[in-house]
Design a protein around this motif. Structure first.
Motif, short mmCIF file in Angstrom:
data_model
loop_
_atom_site.label_atom_id
_atom_site.label_comp_id
_atom_site.label_asym_id
_atom_site.label_seq_id
_atom_site.Cartn_x
_atom_site.Cartn_y
_atom_site.Cartn_z
N TYR A 182 0.77 -1.19 0.05
CA TYR A 182 0.10 -0.08 -0.06
C TYR A 182 0.89 1.30 -0.06
O TYR A 182 0.47 2.34 -0.45
N SER A 183 2.05 1.30 0.55
CA SER A 183 2.81 2.51 0.81
C SER A 183 3.40 2.94 -0.76
O SER A 183 3.42 3.98 -0.91
N VAL A 239 1.49 2.68 -3.13
CA VAL A 239 0.26 3.12 -3.76
C VAL A 239 -0.09 4.52 -3.19
O VAL A 239 -0.55 5.51 -4.00
N ASN A 240 0.03 4.91 -1.83
CA ASN A 240 -0.02 5.94 -1.34
C ASN A 240 0.91 6.44 -0.36
O ASN A 240 1.00 6.26 0.92
N ARG A 275 2.36 9.32 0.27
CA ARG A 275 2.21 10.29 1.07
C ARG A 275 1.37 10.27 2.47
O ARG A 275 2.02 10.52 3.48
N HIS A 276 0.35 9.27 2.41
CA HIS A 276 -0.45 8.94 3.46
C HIS A 276 0.52 8.13 4.34
O HIS A 276 0.50 8.33 5.61
N THR A 277 1.18 7.29 3.80
CA THR A 277 2.34 6.51 4.68
C THR A 277 3.36 7.35 5.27
O THR A 277 3.42 6.87 6.49
N TYR A 291 7.26 2.80 3.09
CA TYR A 291 6.97 2.44 4.10
C TYR A 291 8.25 2.38 5.02
O TYR A 291 8.48 2.74 6.03
#
Length: 344
Positions: free
Chosen positions: A86-87, A89-90, A92-94, A151
């Motif tokens: 997921y990191s 894919v996103n 910034r959020h990670t 991540y």
């Protein structure tokens, strides 16, 4: 009675740590993000003695409020966006949660310090993913970091911050560089639980095949229940430090498949397992194996659950869940589930 605050308490490690601290007669507080968090009800049922507080690693004010409410002696920061795929894919959020979230917790602890308040000891959940493209084998506390995912980069940032706050402000702040640790509570998005859940469903005729990415990636896999005790031991030590927590053994995804399928009596799993290039990471971490000598010598910590036992525990737990599913889907009502080892 000692008090502890755990961020990420709804995750695998948070639940095991909360259980362990309660067994040590702690008053345990858990930080939960969002009032309608779907995991909150499960946690309240599973661990009714834990006092839940609402907060967010991205919101410094909520962390300060949580510290004022709990008045903890120990803070365990287990909260993170912890799924490596997921990191990518996103990113910034990670980065905001897994990286800057550590800064917010450390700042909240620093600002909470004052006369008449208990010293707050801090644990940061660092990760073997920080080693990434490992520069030596095995990896220990002196091994340089070379993260291979957003991540891993975020975890390295949080790790260095922890060291900095320890040195700059005198905080009793320790980092556990934990290598992969699994359990029946592992999320289904992780490859180990993906495997054991699929193996259980294949055994009961609920699923035909399993699709994975890199079968040759090697990891140092341990049991989460063992690893949370290491977290606690770090905060009982007189001096803070950083510790690699690992088994010192490495196994490939293929070996994990061997052990999982063997538990249901299948020796040749190749017809049931497919690979998909879309599931490969953009940058792979090929070989991780940890040297936990410092934890052995200074903390007296050793892992108790071995690799095969870990895999068997996970398969057995998923067989129990899959049996419930099979019985529910059985037609006509009351038809028993397929025996272990059976497949369509």
């Amino acid at each position: 009675m000692p008090r502890a605050l755990i961020t990420g308490i709804t995750g695998q490690d948070g639940r095991y740590l909360a259980e362990f601290l309660l067994s040590q007669d702690y008053e345990v507080f858990g930080l939960v993000r969002g009032q309608h968090n779907p995991k909150r009800a499960v946690l309240e049922q599973e661990l009714p003695d834990v006092q839940l507080l609402t907060g967010d690693l991205a919101d410094l004010s909520s962390l300060i409020t949580a510290l004022h409410t709990a008045l903890p002696h120990e803070v365990y920061n287990l909260g993170a966006i912890s799924y490596v795929a997921y990191s990518f894919v996103n990113a910034r959020h990670t980065s905001e949660i897994t990286g800057l979230g550590v800064l917010n917790v450390l700042e909240a602890i620093r600002l909470a310090a004052g006369p008449g308040r208990p010293e707050i000891r801090f644990y940061q959940a660092s990760s073997s993913e920080m080693f990434g493209k490992a520069q030596c084998v095995p990896q220990d506390e002196r091994t340089p970091f070379w993260p291979r995912s957003p991540y891993g980069v975020a975890k390295a940032y949080g790790h260095h911050l922890t060291v900095n706050y320890r040195e700059a402000y005198g905080l009793h702040a320790s980092s556990g560089i934990l290598f992969n640790h699994e359990s029946p509570r592992r999320g289904h998005e992780f490859v180990t639980r993906k495997i054991t859940a699929a193996v259980a469903r294949i055994a009961l005729g609920l699923q035909d095949t399993l699709t994975l990415g890199n079968l040759d990636a090697r990891r140092d896999w341990g049991y989460a229940g063992d690893y949370v005790e290491a977290m606690w031991l770090m905060l009982q030590a007189e001096e803070p430090d950083d510790y690699v927590i690992a088994t010192g053994e490495t196994h490939s995804v293929r070996e994990f498949l061997d052990a999982a399928f063997a538990r249901i009596g299948v020796t040749d799993w190749s017809p049931r397992v497919r690979t998909d290039p879309a599931l490969l990471r953009p940058a792979e971490v090929d070989l991780l194996i940890g040297d936990a000598s410092r934890a052995h010598e200074r903390l007296g910590w050793y892992p108790r659950v071995g690799f095969t036992e870990l895999v068997e525990r996970m398969v057995d737990a998923d067989l129990a869940l899959a049996t419930v599913e099979a019985d529910r889907l059985a037609t006509p009502a009351g038809t028993p589930a397929r025996p272990v080892g059976a497949a369509r």
